[in-house]
Structure formats: C-alpha cells, structure tokens
Design a protein around this motif. Structure first.
Motif, PDB file in Angstrom:
ATOM      1  N   UNK A  93      43.979  35.513  52.382  1.00 16.86           N
ATOM      2  CA  UNK A  93      43.864  36.906  51.955  1.00 16.86           C
ATOM      3  C   UNK A  93      44.808  37.701  52.850  1.00 16.86           C
ATOM      4  N   UNK A  94      45.915  38.148  52.278  1.00 17.94           N
ATOM      5  CA  UNK A  94      46.966  38.783  53.071  1.00 17.94           C
ATOM      6  C   UNK A  94      46.765  40.285  53.151  1.00 17.94           C
ATOM      7  N   UNK A  95      47.200  40.851  54.276  1.00 15.96           N
ATOM      8  CA  UNK A  95      47.151  42.298  54.491  1.00 15.96           C
ATOM      9  C   UNK A  95      48.502  42.746  55.024  1.00 15.96           C
ATOM     10  N   UNK A  96      48.755  44.022  54.958  1.00 17.42           N
ATOM     11  CA  UNK A  96      49.963  44.606  55.515  1.00 17.42           C
ATOM     12  C   UNK A  96      49.646  45.022  56.942  1.00 17.42           C
ATOM     13  N   UNK A  97      50.394  44.492  57.896  1.00 18.85           N
ATOM     14  CA  UNK A  97      50.111  44.835  59.294  1.00 18.85           C
ATOM     15  C   UNK A  97      50.917  46.032  59.778  1.00 18.85           C
ATOM     16  N   UNK A  98      51.638  46.687  58.884  1.00 14.94           N
ATOM     17  CA  UNK A  98      52.377  47.885  59.260  1.00 14.94           C
ATOM     18  C   UNK A  98      53.798  47.619  59.695  1.00 14.94           C
ATOM     19  N   UNK A  99      54.184  46.360  59.903  1.00 13.95           N
ATOM     20  CA  UNK A  99      55.548  46.064  60.330  1.00 13.95           C
ATOM     21  C   UNK A  99      56.521  46.127  59.170  1.00 13.95           C
ATOM     22  N   UNK A 100      56.020  45.911  57.980  1.00 13.57           N
ATOM     23  CA  UNK A 100      56.882  45.864  56.804  1.00 13.57           C
ATOM     24  C   UNK A 100      56.548  47.025  55.888  1.00 13.57           C
ATOM     25  N   UNK A 101      57.529  47.470  55.156  1.00  9.95           N
ATOM     26  CA  UNK A 101      57.256  48.456  54.119  1.00  9.95           C
ATOM     27  C   UNK A 101      57.890  47.946  52.832  1.00  9.95           C
ATOM     28  N   UNK A 102      57.293  48.310  51.737  1.00  8.30           N
ATOM     29  CA  UNK A 102      57.819  47.863  50.457  1.00  8.30           C
ATOM     30  C   UNK A 102      59.158  48.523  50.183  1.00  8.30           C
ATOM     31  N   UNK A 103      60.094  47.729  49.735  1.00 12.36           N
ATOM     32  CA  UNK A 103      61.413  48.222  49.402  1.00 12.36           C
ATOM     33  C   UNK A 103      61.371  48.778  47.986  1.00 12.36           C
ATOM     34  N   UNK A 104      61.933  49.934  47.802  1.00 16.42           N
ATOM     35  CA  UNK A 104      61.975  50.538  46.473  1.00 16.42           C
ATOM     36  C   UNK A 104      63.178  49.956  45.735  1.00 16.42           C
ATOM     37  N   UNK A 105      62.955  49.343  44.564  1.00 19.07           N
ATOM     38  CA  UNK A 105      64.074  48.725  43.858  1.00 19.07           C
ATOM     39  C   UNK A 105      65.049  49.771  43.320  1.00 19.07           C
ATOM     40  N   UNK A 106      66.331  49.400  43.338  1.00 13.63           N
ATOM     41  CA  UNK A 106      67.366  50.261  42.791  1.00 13.63           C
ATOM     42  C   UNK A 106      67.520  50.022  41.297  1.00 13.63           C
ATOM     43  N   UNK A 107      68.465  50.694  40.667  1.00 16.11           N
ATOM     44  CA  UNK A 107      68.648  50.594  39.225  1.00 16.11           C
ATOM     45  C   UNK A 107      69.061  49.178  38.813  1.00 16.11           C
ATOM     46  N   UNK A 108      69.883  48.504  39.635  1.00 11.70           N
ATOM     47  CA  UNK A 108      70.295  47.133  39.298  1.00 11.70           C
ATOM     48  C   UNK A 108      69.098  46.184  39.276  1.00 11.70           C
ATOM     49  N   UNK A 109      68.224  46.302  40.285  1.00  8.40           N
ATOM     50  CA  UNK A 109      67.044  45.444  40.333  1.00  8.40           C
ATOM     51  C   UNK A 109      66.090  45.746  39.181  1.00  8.40           C
ATOM     52  N   UNK A 110      65.968  47.009  38.829  1.00 10.66           N
ATOM     53  CA  UNK A 110      65.085  47.394  37.716  1.00 10.66           C
ATOM     54  C   UNK A 110      65.619  46.839  36.392  1.00 10.66           C
ATOM     55  N   UNK A 111      66.924  46.939  36.194  1.00 13.32           N
ATOM     56  CA  UNK A 111      67.516  46.408  34.971  1.00 13.32           C
ATOM     57  C   UNK A 111      67.377  44.892  34.906  1.00 13.32           C
ATOM     58  N   UNK A 112      67.600  44.207  36.037  1.00 13.47           N
ATOM     59  CA  UNK A 112      67.465  42.751  36.059  1.00 13.47           C
ATOM     60  C   UNK A 112      66.014  42.344  35.791  1.00 13.47           C
ATOM     61  N   UNK A 113      65.069  43.069  36.352  1.00 16.68           N
ATOM     62  CA  UNK A 113      63.655  42.739  36.167  1.00 16.68           C
ATOM     63  C   UNK A 113      63.202  43.012  34.741  1.00 16.68           C
ATOM     64  N   UNK A 114      63.807  43.978  34.080  1.00 13.98           N
ATOM     65  CA  UNK A 114      63.387  44.307  32.722  1.00 13.98           C
ATOM     66  C   UNK A 114      63.724  43.191  31.734  1.00 13.98           C
ATOM     67  N   UNK A 115      64.665  42.308  32.087  1.00 13.42           N
ATOM     68  CA  UNK A 115      65.062  41.218  31.197  1.00 13.42           C
ATOM     69  C   UNK A 115      64.254  39.936  31.435  1.00 13.42           C
ATOM     70  N   UNK A 116      63.484  39.899  32.499  1.00  9.45           N
ATOM     71  CA  UNK A 116      62.715  38.695  32.827  1.00  9.45           C
ATOM     72  C   UNK A 116      61.459  38.654  31.967  1.00  9.45           C
TER      73      UNK A 116
END
Length: 170
Positions: A93-116
C-alpha cells in the motif's frame, strides 16, 4: 466496468481484485492508500486478507530481488522510515512521502495518451454477493454542556461556580 457504484465498498473491490489476481497470477500488487472518492484506506488490507498474502502499508519506495523472490521496501511509520524485507507474493500500500510531486503532462503527452487503448476487464457477481442498503454519516462532535443565562456575566458566574471553582488552586 462494474454495474453499480463501488466507491464505498472496499471489501467488494478487494474481492474483485483477488478474483482477477487468481486468473492472472502476479506476485506483487500495489494499491494506493486511499481511493479518491471513498477515501477508505481499506482496500489493500482486504485484498491481502482475501489472498492470504502479507501486506505492507505506508510504502514510499521498494526494490525487487527476483533472484531470492523477495522485495525490500521503505515504509513510513509515525516519524520513522523503516526498511522491511519480505518474500513474495505481497500487497504493498503505497503513499506519497512528500519527496515527489506529480508531473503535469504537456500537450504532447496528452495527445499520445489519447491514442492508447484502454483495456477494460468485465467483472460480474451474483446479486447475493453485494447489497448496498444505506449510507449514514457519523457525527463526531465534542462533548459539552451548554450554559444557559440571560447575560454574559451570568453565564460566566455559572461557569465559575459549577466547573472552575473546584479546579482552581487555593
């Protein structure tokens, strides 16, 4: 793709995941600590219980040792960071320890993900296995006594006479 709303049914979700696990045979399952809607923190524990596997909660990092069929996990417990080594299979059961933050995807990543293509697994169960009757909100309130009086001075005098006078040092 469940037929009904399972947000507040961690045991049912765990049962469905366990059934999927038995059909797909993996040795490690990662869950989050809370669901986004139900916020229940129970699904991972119910899943481990149903599978008969060990479970580690508060996991912030882990490394697999496939040669020995084990994993080493870093967990946060209170203010301490502990290292645990357990044999697989296991539920983490994983938790966020505060060292990492979620990266906000850019337009290229959003377009690539929309085709998956999204793979959906159909799960079905009998009506007798899941019954939702009612949700009831529990009220958590502090105990207290309401002091009645006409003026603030009268209320203050009652507070002193009934509650504070015996507690104050003489």
């Amino acid at each position: 793709q469940p037929e009904c709303d399972l947000r507040f049914s961690p045991r049912k979700i765990a049962s469905m995941l366990a059934r999927w696990q038995r059909q797909n045979a993996h040795s490690l399952i990662l869950t989050g600590s809370q669901s986004s809607e139900g916020n229940n923190s129970q699904t991972g524990f119910w899943l481990a219980e149903e599978l008969g596997w060990p479970v580690l909660a508060g996991v912030v990092d882990f490394a697999l040792d496939t040669e020995n069929n084990q994993l080493e996990a870093q967990i946060i417990q209170g203010d301490e960071r502990l290292t645990c080594r357990i044999e697989l299979p296991a539920v983490l059961i994983v938790v966020n320890d505060g060292r990492y933050s979620l990266r906000v995807p850019g337009i290229r990543q959003k377009l690539a993900a929309s085709k998956v293509e999204i793979n959906c697994t159909e799960m079905s169960w009998g009506a007798d296995e899941f019954t939702h009757t009612q949700l009831k909100r529990e009220r958590h309130q502090r105990r207290g006594i309401k002091i009645e009086g006409e003026t603030a001075q009268e209320k203050a005098q009652q507070l002193y006479d009934k509650f504070l006078q015996g507690r104050l040092p003489r």
